[in-house]
Design a protein around this motif. Structure first.
Motif, mmCIF file in Angstrom:
data_model
loop_
_atom_site.group_PDB
_atom_site.id
_atom_site.type_symbol
_atom_site.label_atom_id
_atom_site.label_comp_id
_atom_site.label_asym_id
_atom_site.label_seq_id
_atom_site.Cartn_x
_atom_site.Cartn_y
_atom_site.Cartn_z
ATOM 1 N N SER A 3 0.842 -1.191 0.000
ATOM 2 C CA SER A 3 0.000 0.000 0.000
ATOM 3 C C SER A 3 0.877 1.240 0.000
ATOM 4 O O SER A 3 2.037 1.213 0.429
ATOM 5 C CB SER A 3 -0.928 0.025 1.223
ATOM 6 N N LEU A 4 0.304 2.326 -0.496
ATOM 7 C CA LEU A 4 0.998 3.606 -0.546
ATOM 8 C C LEU A 4 -0.020 4.700 -0.263
ATOM 9 O O LEU A 4 -1.087 4.727 -0.871
ATOM 10 C CB LEU A 4 1.651 3.797 -1.913
ATOM 11 N N GLU A 5 0.300 5.572 0.678
ATOM 12 C CA GLU A 5 -0.592 6.673 1.037
ATOM 13 C C GLU A 5 0.133 8.001 0.861
ATOM 14 O O GLU A 5 1.260 8.168 1.326
ATOM 15 C CB GLU A 5 -1.072 6.534 2.486
ATOM 16 N N ASN A 53 3.790 13.557 3.299
ATOM 17 C CA ASN A 53 4.655 12.379 3.299
ATOM 18 C C ASN A 53 4.055 11.294 2.412
ATOM 19 O O ASN A 53 2.862 11.314 2.099
ATOM 20 C CB ASN A 53 4.822 11.826 4.722
ATOM 21 N N ILE A 54 4.898 10.352 2.041
ATOM 22 C CA ILE A 54 4.462 9.157 1.325
ATOM 23 C C ILE A 54 4.722 7.974 2.245
ATOM 24 O O ILE A 54 5.855 7.739 2.667
ATOM 25 C CB ILE A 54 5.242 8.950 0.011
ATOM 26 N N GLU A 55 3.675 7.243 2.586
ATOM 27 C CA GLU A 55 3.822 6.116 3.503
ATOM 28 C C GLU A 55 3.573 4.808 2.761
ATOM 29 O O GLU A 55 2.568 4.663 2.064
ATOM 30 C CB GLU A 55 2.853 6.257 4.670
ATOM 31 N N ALA A 88 14.130 6.300 5.039
ATOM 32 C CA ALA A 88 12.743 6.449 5.467
ATOM 33 C C ALA A 88 12.635 6.214 6.969
ATOM 34 O O ALA A 88 13.501 5.588 7.588
ATOM 35 C CB ALA A 88 11.854 5.461 4.718
ATOM 36 N N GLU A 89 11.560 6.713 7.535
ATOM 37 C CA GLU A 89 11.271 6.484 8.951
ATOM 38 C C GLU A 89 10.494 5.180 9.086
ATOM 39 O O GLU A 89 9.443 5.001 8.470
ATOM 40 C CB GLU A 89 10.443 7.641 9.505
ATOM 41 N N PRO A 131 9.843 11.080 2.856
ATOM 42 C CA PRO A 131 9.554 12.494 2.572
ATOM 43 C C PRO A 131 9.063 12.648 1.141
ATOM 44 O O PRO A 131 9.271 11.773 0.298
ATOM 45 C CB PRO A 131 10.912 13.172 2.784
ATOM 46 N N ARG A 132 8.420 13.767 0.856
ATOM 47 C CA ARG A 132 7.845 13.979 -0.467
ATOM 48 C C ARG A 132 8.889 13.911 -1.580
ATOM 49 O O ARG A 132 8.588 13.468 -2.686
ATOM 50 C CB ARG A 132 7.158 15.350 -0.518
ATOM 51 N N ASP A 133 10.121 14.335 -1.285
ATOM 52 C CA ASP A 133 11.133 14.332 -2.341
ATOM 53 C C ASP A 133 11.704 12.940 -2.596
ATOM 54 O O ASP A 133 12.568 12.766 -3.458
ATOM 55 C CB ASP A 133 12.258 15.324 -2.020
#
Length: 304
Positions: free
Chosen positions: A99-101, A106-108, A171-172, A208-210
């Motif tokens: 999945s991607l949100e 942010n992109i998770e 990533a976190e 992060p978005r970048d």
């Protein structure tokens, strides 16, 4: 026609469009790799207040894939995508989830390869360098240890674990949502519970978005790994097929019920309809006992 249907997963704003196009391409790749398969089916559900859910799905039973679905939810400035594939019980290959949100900041990403039997995986142990489990003290413990050895050789190798580690470098790391879901019902080995849904490669990472390309790559590479396993899948023995069938029923029931609860709480009746379309048919889910829990009817095709 099939690609045209897949395009329904597109997002409505430019920043999400690139991500949506990549996720659509991954779904199309799954459909192409798992031929022969049914044509892509599209369900579009109005979730109210401008929100919309779209499910594109197929079955490839001749390729041991009982159900595969790609879902997008567009709701204001946030967009989410999910890919999920459930295998038939005659092969050992894990089920696939990604999945991607995109919440605008942010992109998770969440990825998991769900083991077919309860191997007693503990994500806390898996997070350590040594990955040392307590010595087994029961028949159940010895059985689960043997399963982990088998699964490490077939699927969760050192190379696969190294791949997982690279996805968390920039990533976190966040606790997975689905992998920690505990399965209800009859215990496979007589332990305290029936085990959790996830496997040792489960990850949830906040980018992060970048770093959107890295986030998208995590999902796409996970799909490639699943396709590789399903190209010439390891066949399950007669006894394991029976055990896998029972376990699949429990796992799919747990995931289906949780999804209906989450989307029903968020969007009401239309959210539950979306969950039903995502969950697929109930042939392998203990159909009779599922009706009240996850709001399905008596029709074998209900839930598509």
């Amino acid at each position: 026609m099939q690609l045209a249907i897949a395009i329904a997963l597109a997002a409505s704003h430019a920043s999400a469009l690139d991500v949506g196009a990549s996720m659509r391409a991954t779904m199309h790749k799954l459909h192409t790799a798992l031929q022969p398969a049914t044509p892509l089916q599209e369900d579009v559900i109005d979730l109210g207040d401008g929100a919309q859910g779209t499910v594109v799905s197929f079955e490839a039973t001749d390729r041991d894939c009982a159900w595969c679905a790609a879902t997008s939810i567009i709701d204001g400035t946030s967009t989410s995508w999910e890919l999920e594939a459930w295998n038939g019980p005659s092969v050992e290959a894990p089920h696939f989830y990604a999945s991607l949100e995109d919440d605008g900041e942010n992109i998770e990403v969440e990825v998991d390869f769900r083991p077919r039997l309860d191997a007693g995986y503990d994500l806390a142990v898996e997070a350590t360098d040594a990955r040392e489990y307590p010595a087994p003290t029961s028949r159940a413990g010895f059985s689960q240890k043997a399963l982990r050895v088998d699964y490490d050789e077939l699927f969760f190798s050192a190379e696969a674990r190294a791949w997982r580690a690279t996805k968390l470098v920039d990533a976190e790391s966040v606790t997975p949502r689905w992998a920690t879901l505990v399965v209800e019902g009859r215990r496979q080995y007589g332990d305290d519970d029936a085990g959790s849904v996830g496997g040792p490669l489960a990850l949830r990472a906040r980018y992060p978005r970048d770093a959107v390309e890295a986030a998208v790559a995590a999902c796409d590479e996970a799909a490639d790994r699943y396709i590789n396993w399903m190209t010439n899948p390891a066949e399950a023995s007669w006894m394991r097929t029976r055990l896998i069938f029972a376990r699949d029923s429990q796992v799919r029931q747990a995931v289906a019920a949780k999804r209906v609860s989450i989307l029903g709480e968020r969007y009401g009746a239309t959210g539950r309809e979306l969950a039903k379309a995502m969950n697929g048919r109930l042939d392998m889910q203990g159909h009779n006992m599922m009706q009240e829990q996850v709001a399905f009817g008596d029709d074998a095709d209900d839930g598509r």
